[in-house]
Enzyme design. Structure first.
Site, PDB file in Angstrom:
ATOM      1  N   HIS A  91     -18.299   3.160  48.890  1.00  0.00           N
ATOM      2  CA  HIS A  91     -16.837   3.280  48.833  1.00  0.00           C
ATOM      3  C   HIS A  91     -16.415   4.672  49.236  1.00  0.00           C
ATOM      4  O   HIS A  91     -16.020   5.488  48.392  1.00  0.00           O
ATOM      5  CB  HIS A  91     -16.352   2.971  47.397  1.00  0.00           C
ATOM      6  CG  HIS A  91     -14.881   2.717  47.308  1.00  0.00           C
ATOM      7  ND1 HIS A  91     -13.942   3.715  47.166  1.00  0.00           N
ATOM      8  CD2 HIS A  91     -14.194   1.554  47.299  1.00  0.00           C
ATOM      9  CE1 HIS A  91     -12.733   3.184  47.071  1.00  0.00           C
ATOM     10  NE2 HIS A  91     -12.847   1.879  47.153  1.00  0.00           N
ATOM     11  N   PHE A  92     -16.442   5.081  50.498  1.00  0.00           N
ATOM     12  CA  PHE A  92     -16.891   4.240  51.634  1.00  0.00           C
ATOM     13  C   PHE A  92     -17.960   5.041  52.378  1.00  0.00           C
ATOM     14  O   PHE A  92     -17.912   6.283  52.317  1.00  0.00           O
ATOM     15  CB  PHE A  92     -15.720   3.925  52.560  1.00  0.00           C
ATOM     16  CG  PHE A  92     -14.586   3.233  51.879  1.00  0.00           C
ATOM     17  CD1 PHE A  92     -14.583   1.852  51.736  1.00  0.00           C
ATOM     18  CD2 PHE A  92     -13.513   3.962  51.356  1.00  0.00           C
ATOM     19  CE1 PHE A  92     -13.512   1.206  51.128  1.00  0.00           C
ATOM     20  CE2 PHE A  92     -12.451   3.292  50.735  1.00  0.00           C
ATOM     21  CZ  PHE A  92     -12.450   1.921  50.609  1.00  0.00           C
TER      22      PHE A  92
END
Lengths: 78, 148
Positions: free
Chosen positions: B49-50
């Site tokens: 993430h991410f």
């Protein structure tokens, strides 16, 4: 004044229960008729306390189950 | 007096890697608790993430708020909290204002709205460098722990 107060309470309950004010009957039971659970009940209590600057004791909360009972309870607070 | 991680663990049922409070830095009676989560560079959630663009997920900011809220609840209801009940998040109204990145120090401030034996409503804000990054109103329920 009484009607205004009832309308204010209906609006407050409507915002939390997502039941339109016109469908909120004064004697409708929050739990049986309106699908209110214990967490929504505390939201209604907290919203009422904030709006009218009162404290509702924990022991009284289970006994307030309809808009009419809120109005009656408020009369006793005055 | 600040609470360290061991003291926090004596109240919260959460454990690493899902414990999102490192320290409690302010307690004002039963009305307010402020806690800190130091966002490390190697937090596992950043991996996905991410990839290459690490941002703390909003739900985990909410989780940090919820865990701080349990600390606040425990100050109002110490006897119930001591029995290690189950805590269930019921409703959250949240607003996310700015992203939280690796290395940030997340400050979570909670204020009591209404606390009962079986439920609580808490207002929370999260800050980084004195800037509000998220706000939320949390409603949660408390039930005695069931014996399995």
């Amino acid at each position: 004044m009484a009607n205004n107060f009832e309308e204010e309470i209906k609006k407050l309950v409507s915002d939390i229960t997502e039941v339109p004010p016109e469908k909120l009957k004064p004697d409708a039971d929050f739990f049986k008729d309106l699908g209110v659970d214990s967490l929504k009940a505390i939201e209604i209590v907290a919203a009422f306390e904030k709006k009218y600057r009162v404290i509702i004791p924990e022991k009284d909360i289970p006994n307030i189950r309809s808009i009419r009972q809120i109005i009656e309870y408020t009369k006793n607070l005055k | 007096m600040n609470w360290d991680k061991e003291k926090i663990k004596s109240i919260l049922p959460h454990r690493e890697p899902f414990l999102f409070i490192d320290e409690v830095i302010e307690i004002e009676g039963t009305e307010r608790v402020v806690a800190v989560k130091n966002i490390k560079n190697n937090e596992s959630f950043f991996e996905g993430h991410f990839p290459g663009r690490p941002v703390m997920p909003g739900v985990l900011i909410i989780e940090a708020m919820a865990q701080t809220s349990i600390i606040l609840y425990s100050l109002s209801k110490p006897e119930i909290a001591k029995a290690h009940p189950n805590y269930y998040l019921g409703k959250v109204k949240a607003e996310f204002i700015s992203p939280v990145y690796p290395g940030n120090k997340l400050i979570v401030e909670t204020n009591s709205v209404k606390i009962l034996d079986y439920a609580a409503i808490i207002d929370a804000i999260a800050k980084v460098n004195d800037k509000i990054v998220a706000k939320a109103n949390l409603v949660f329920g408390i039930k005695p722990r069931e014996i399995l």
